[in-house]
Design an enzyme around this catalytic site. Structure first.
Site, PDB file in Angstrom:
ATOM      1  N   CYS A 297       0.822 -20.055   3.398  1.00 37.87           N
ATOM      2  CA  CYS A 297       0.414 -20.896   2.271  1.00 37.87           C
ATOM      3  C   CYS A 297       0.307 -20.016   1.028  1.00 37.87           C
ATOM      4  CB  CYS A 297      -0.919 -21.607   2.582  1.00 37.87           C
ATOM      5  SG  CYS A 297      -2.362 -20.522   2.571  1.00 37.87           S
TER       6      CYS A 297
ATOM      7  N   CYS B 113      -4.312 -15.961   5.319  1.00 36.49           N
ATOM      8  CA  CYS B 113      -5.648 -16.289   4.819  1.00 36.49           C
ATOM      9  C   CYS B 113      -6.517 -16.690   6.010  1.00 36.49           C
ATOM     10  CB  CYS B 113      -5.572 -17.429   3.802  1.00 36.49           C
ATOM     11  SG  CYS B 113      -5.089 -19.016   4.511  1.00 36.49           S
TER      12      CYS B 113
ATOM     13  N   GLU C 141      -2.050   4.718   5.523  1.00 34.67           N
ATOM     14  CA  GLU C 141      -2.553   4.172   6.796  1.00 34.67           C
ATOM     15  C   GLU C 141      -3.902   4.785   7.179  1.00 34.67           C
ATOM     16  OE1 GLU C 141      -1.157   1.623   7.845  1.00 34.67           O
ATOM     17  OE2 GLU C 141       1.008   1.738   7.644  1.00 34.67           O
TER      18      GLU C 141
ATOM     19  N   LYS D  45       0.821  -1.215   0.000  1.00 34.36           N
ATOM     20  CA  LYS D  45       0.000   0.000   0.000  1.00 34.36           C
ATOM     21  C   LYS D  45       0.853   1.264   0.000  1.00 34.36           C
ATOM     22  CE  LYS D  45      -2.085  -1.304   3.747  1.00 34.36           C
ATOM     23  NZ  LYS D  45      -1.353  -2.559   3.928  1.00 34.36           N
TER      24      LYS D  45
ATOM     25  N   GLN E  59      -1.356  -1.074  17.710  1.00 34.32           N
ATOM     26  CA  GLN E  59      -0.015  -1.338  18.214  1.00 34.32           C
ATOM     27  C   GLN E  59       0.880  -1.376  16.992  1.00 34.32           C
ATOM     28  OE1 GLN E  59       0.700  -4.757  20.919  1.00 34.32           O
ATOM     29  NE2 GLN E  59       2.270  -5.360  19.447  1.00 34.32           N
ATOM     30  N   ILE E  60       1.723  -0.371  16.842  1.00 33.78           N
ATOM     31  CA  ILE E  60       2.551  -0.272  15.645  1.00 33.78           C
ATOM     32  C   ILE E  60       3.628  -1.353  15.685  1.00 33.78           C
ATOM     33  CG2 ILE E  60       4.041   1.250  14.285  1.00 33.78           C
ATOM     34  CD1 ILE E  60       1.067   2.130  14.580  1.00 33.78           C
ATOM     35  N   GLY E  61       3.767  -2.055  14.571  1.00 34.79           N
ATOM     36  CA  GLY E  61       4.782  -3.105  14.518  1.00 34.79           C
ATOM     37  C   GLY E  61       5.022  -3.557  13.092  1.00 34.79           C
TER      38      GLY E  61
END
Length: 197
Positions: A149, A183, A89, A15, A172-174
């Site tokens: 997968c 999936c 974001e 993105k 929670q930024i990570g």
């Protein structure tokens, strides 16, 4: 005619890279854009958009009390025409921010492209995502594959100490050590295996 676009995808779907690419395409033709990013989303600095592949661009930080319509309008009045507004974001925006973006489109006739996550690690919509899904003229999924997968990733697992968790604060930024795009099948498997061990 300007429109509000919402482009959503899981983590690692590219993105932020897409924002940088779109901005480059406009600016290469001499068409200025504005890039905004919620202050809470910062991977490094609050005034940058950064992609995991290493590219970054300046961004205007968006605080909870920022009026995006007035911000864009004042920049148009001081600098001249803006060809597109890009939001990184966007899931972290508040409802009033999304309404302000609709005014940018409808009253200033400037297209807005908002990029963000749709759902959080508990599969709840973020406030910004919910309001973009309601207000956007066009909605598009940016696809990526599951970490485990070859299916399409539609969810995100949060990890703490290497184990999947489905409780805690929504924001929670990570990075890759804290979150993985997955999936539905692998998401459900991760928590069924956690419960049996």
């Amino acid at each position: 005619m300007a429109q509000l676009y919402y482009k959503y995808g899981t983590m690692n779907s590219g993105k932020s890279f897409e924002i940088i690419k779109v901005a480059h395409n406009y600016e290469e033709q001499g068409k200025p854009v504005l890039i905004y990013s919620p202050a809470v989303s910062a991977r490094g600095s609050v005034d940058r958009v950064g992609s995991r592949v290493g590219f970054e661009r300046e961004a205007i930080p968006v605080g909870e009390d920022t009026d995006l319509y007035e911000s864009v309008k004042s920049r148009v009045e001081s600098s001249g025409r803006i060809y597109c507004v890009l939001i990184d974001e966007a899931q972290f925006l508040k409802k009033h921010h999304i309404i302000e973006l609709t005014r940018v489109v409808d009253e200033l006739n400037i297209p807005v492209m908002a990029f963000g996550l749709k759902n959080d690690f508990q599969n709840h919509l973020f406030e910004g995502s919910y309001n973009l899904l309601v207000q956007a003229d066009k909605i598009e999924e940016i696809k990526t594959i599951c970490w485990y997968c070859d299916r399409k990733a539609t969810m995100v697992i949060r990890f703490r100490d290497g184990k999947p968790v489905n409780s805690g604060e929504q924001i929670q930024i990570g990075g890759n050590e804290d979150y993985k795009p997955v999936c539905r099948k692998c998401y459900n498997r991760a928590f069924s295996e956690t419960e049996t061990h």
